[in-house]
Design a protein around this motif. Structure first.
Motif, PDB file in Angstrom:
ATOM      1  N   THR A  36       0.849  -1.184   0.000  1.00 18.27           N
ATOM      2  CA  THR A  36       0.000   0.000   0.000  1.00 18.27           C
ATOM      3  C   THR A  36       0.887   1.238   0.000  1.00 18.27           C
ATOM      4  OG1 THR A  36      -1.796  -1.106   1.195  1.00 18.27           O
ATOM      5  CG2 THR A  36      -1.759   1.306   1.262  1.00 18.27           C
ATOM      6  N   GLY A  37       0.762   2.069  -1.011  1.00 18.13           N
ATOM      7  CA  GLY A  37       1.522   3.308  -1.076  1.00 18.13           C
ATOM      8  C   GLY A  37       0.808   4.410  -0.321  1.00 18.13           C
ATOM      9  N   LEU A  38       1.551   5.144   0.498  1.00 18.84           N
ATOM     10  CA  LEU A  38       1.024   6.307   1.210  1.00 18.84           C
ATOM     11  C   LEU A  38       1.736   7.517   0.617  1.00 18.84           C
ATOM     12  CD1 LEU A  38      -0.876   7.185   3.516  1.00 18.84           C
ATOM     13  CD2 LEU A  38       1.071   6.999   5.071  1.00 18.84           C
ATOM     14  N   VAL A 215       4.897   4.849  -6.640  1.00 23.88           N
ATOM     15  CA  VAL A 215       3.598   4.211  -6.400  1.00 23.88           C
ATOM     16  C   VAL A 215       3.176   3.401  -7.624  1.00 23.88           C
ATOM     17  CG1 VAL A 215       1.140   4.640  -6.014  1.00 23.88           C
ATOM     18  CG2 VAL A 215       2.844   5.932  -4.727  1.00 23.88           C
ATOM     19  N   ALA A 216       3.294   4.005  -8.809  1.00 23.84           N
ATOM     20  CA  ALA A 216       2.876   3.323 -10.038  1.00 23.84           C
ATOM     21  C   ALA A 216       3.687   2.058 -10.267  1.00 23.84           C
ATOM     22  CB  ALA A 216       3.016   4.266 -11.229  1.00 23.84           C
ATOM     23  N   TYR A 217       4.960   2.076  -9.898  1.00 23.68           N
ATOM     24  CA  TYR A 217       5.840   0.939 -10.166  1.00 23.68           C
ATOM     25  C   TYR A 217       5.695  -0.175  -9.135  1.00 23.68           C
ATOM     26  CZ  TYR A 217      10.069  -1.721 -11.203  1.00 23.68           C
ATOM     27  OH  TYR A 217      10.942  -2.730 -11.530  1.00 23.68           O
ATOM     28  N   ALA A 218       5.502   0.196  -7.871  1.00 18.82           N
ATOM     29  CA  ALA A 218       5.663  -0.804  -6.813  1.00 18.82           C
ATOM     30  C   ALA A 218       4.394  -1.185  -6.068  1.00 18.82           C
ATOM     31  CB  ALA A 218       6.695  -0.300  -5.792  1.00 18.82           C
ATOM     32  N   CYS A 219       3.340  -0.372  -6.119  1.00 15.04           N
ATOM     33  CA  CYS A 219       2.231  -0.546  -5.173  1.00 15.04           C
ATOM     34  C   CYS A 219       0.998  -1.192  -5.804  1.00 15.04           C
ATOM     35  CB  CYS A 219       1.845   0.800  -4.567  1.00 15.04           C
ATOM     36  SG  CYS A 219       3.182   1.552  -3.612  1.00 15.04           S
ATOM     37  N   ASP A 220       0.318  -1.990  -4.984  1.00 13.50           N
ATOM     38  CA  ASP A 220      -0.967  -2.572  -5.368  1.00 13.50           C
ATOM     39  C   ASP A 220      -2.109  -1.605  -5.085  1.00 13.50           C
ATOM     40  OD1 ASP A 220       0.247  -5.207  -5.886  1.00 13.50           O
ATOM     41  OD2 ASP A 220       0.473  -5.280  -3.708  1.00 13.50           O
TER      42      ASP A 220
END
Length: 330
Positions: A36-38, A215-220
């Motif tokens: 989860t990206g914050l 966020v775009a690269y790593a997060c669900d």
């Protein structure tokens, strides 16, 4: 399954000017086995939220209210000893600057063994074997356990910090801007390590960042934070491709398109408000090109993943937000 559920989570700082509501009523669900990206600008409360969960706040800060239910238990209701047992064993932390987290006068082996023996209860031989396993896991030569932190590059220090965070097989890892100080090539290498480990080990992660490309690269999933509150959340692809909050729209146009778009980068004028006695209304309203009179007097609540009175108009607002003139540019 929801691993961590925050409801009305609050962290306040005491200052000479008054109480700073750095995290002011956050609602957030973190599913098990996901990243989860914050995301948000500096000063929006992201790092304070993560540090509050870990219990590593400075003396001037305190958790002022709400709940933080982790693996079925409210962390805020646990005794100090019970909270200590959760930290590092079930919930661990990767700091923003690895050099500040690693002891400069101890070799890496000594630092790894301290966690594995003192907190993990392993014998010395088992702890040494586990330290070597962890270094291999993050792509470091176990022979480097004999080195001091200053003998590592920035990317290697961050990998060592990841190894420390994974030492006791936590269910949740909170990573506080772990790639901010690295160049873009090393950033991708470290993010690849984190994504691979998360998938292989079934971890949940909260990845704190101000970089939409990360966020775009790593997060669900992603939660967008502004002025101490979550203003939008959902699946990363949905939020990034079809944002419904004007702040999220502004963020997406303030970063280059990682897919090669040629759109002009447009800044959001102004800065997040000082959170001492915050004014009523939407906290983004003073900077929002779509604000209406009620936005300055009524506070929108987070419903269906967005806190905006004009969420139903999102398609039209997105089209307008793509124009630099909307934000006073060009």
């Amino acid at each position: 399954m929801t691993l961590l559920q925050l409801r009305d989570f609050q962290v306040h700082y005491a200052s000479r000017a008054g109480i700073v509501r750095a995290v002011d009523g956050v609602d957030l669900d973190v599913p098990a086995g996901s990243i989860t990206g914050l995301v948000g600008e500096s000063g929006c409360g992201k790092s304070t939220l993560g540090r509050g969960l870990m219990g590593v706040l400075p003396d001037a800060a305190r958790i002022a209210g709400g709940s933080a239910v982790f693996e079925g238990r409210d962390l805020l209701g646990l005794s100090a000893r019970a909270r200590r047992d959760v930290r590092w064993r079930r919930m661990s932390f990767i700091p923003q600057t690895a050099m500040n987290a690693l002891d400069p006068v101890l070799r890496l082996r000594a630092q790894m063994l301290e966690v594995l023996i003192e907190r993990g209860g392993l014998g010395r031989a088992a702890a040494s074997a586990r330290a070597e396993e962890l270094f291999r896991m993050v792509g470091l030569d176990p022979a480097r356990l004999a080195d001091y932190p200053h003998q590592f590059s920035g990317g290697m220090r961050q990998r060592a910090s990841i190894a420390l965070a994974l030492a006791l097989d936590p269910a949740l890892v909170i990573a506080d801007e772990p790639v901010t100080a690295l160049d873009v090539i090393v950033q991708r290498q470290v993010l690849d390590v984190m994504r691979d480990l998360q998938a292989r080990l079934g971890l949940a992660m909260i990845l704190v960042t101000h970089d939409m490309a990360v966020v775009a690269y790593a997060c669900d999933r992603v939660a967008v934070m502004y002025a101490g509150r979550i203003v939008e959340s959902g699946l990363a692809a949905d939020v990034l491709e079809r944002p419904r909050h004007p702040y999220t729209m502004g963020l997406t146009h303030a970063f280059p398109d990682v897919h090669g778009g040629t759109g002009e980068l447009v800044p959001i004028d102004g800065a997040p408000p000082v959170l001492i006695n915050p004014k009523p209304g939407c906290r983004f309203a003073p900077r929002c090109p779509f604000a209406q009179p009620r936005c300055h007097t009524e506070t929108p609540v987070l419903e269906a993943g967005v806190a905006c009175f004009r969420a139903a108009e999102a398609p039209a607002l997105r089209a307008a937000a793509a124009l630099p003139a909307t934000w006073g540019a060009g």
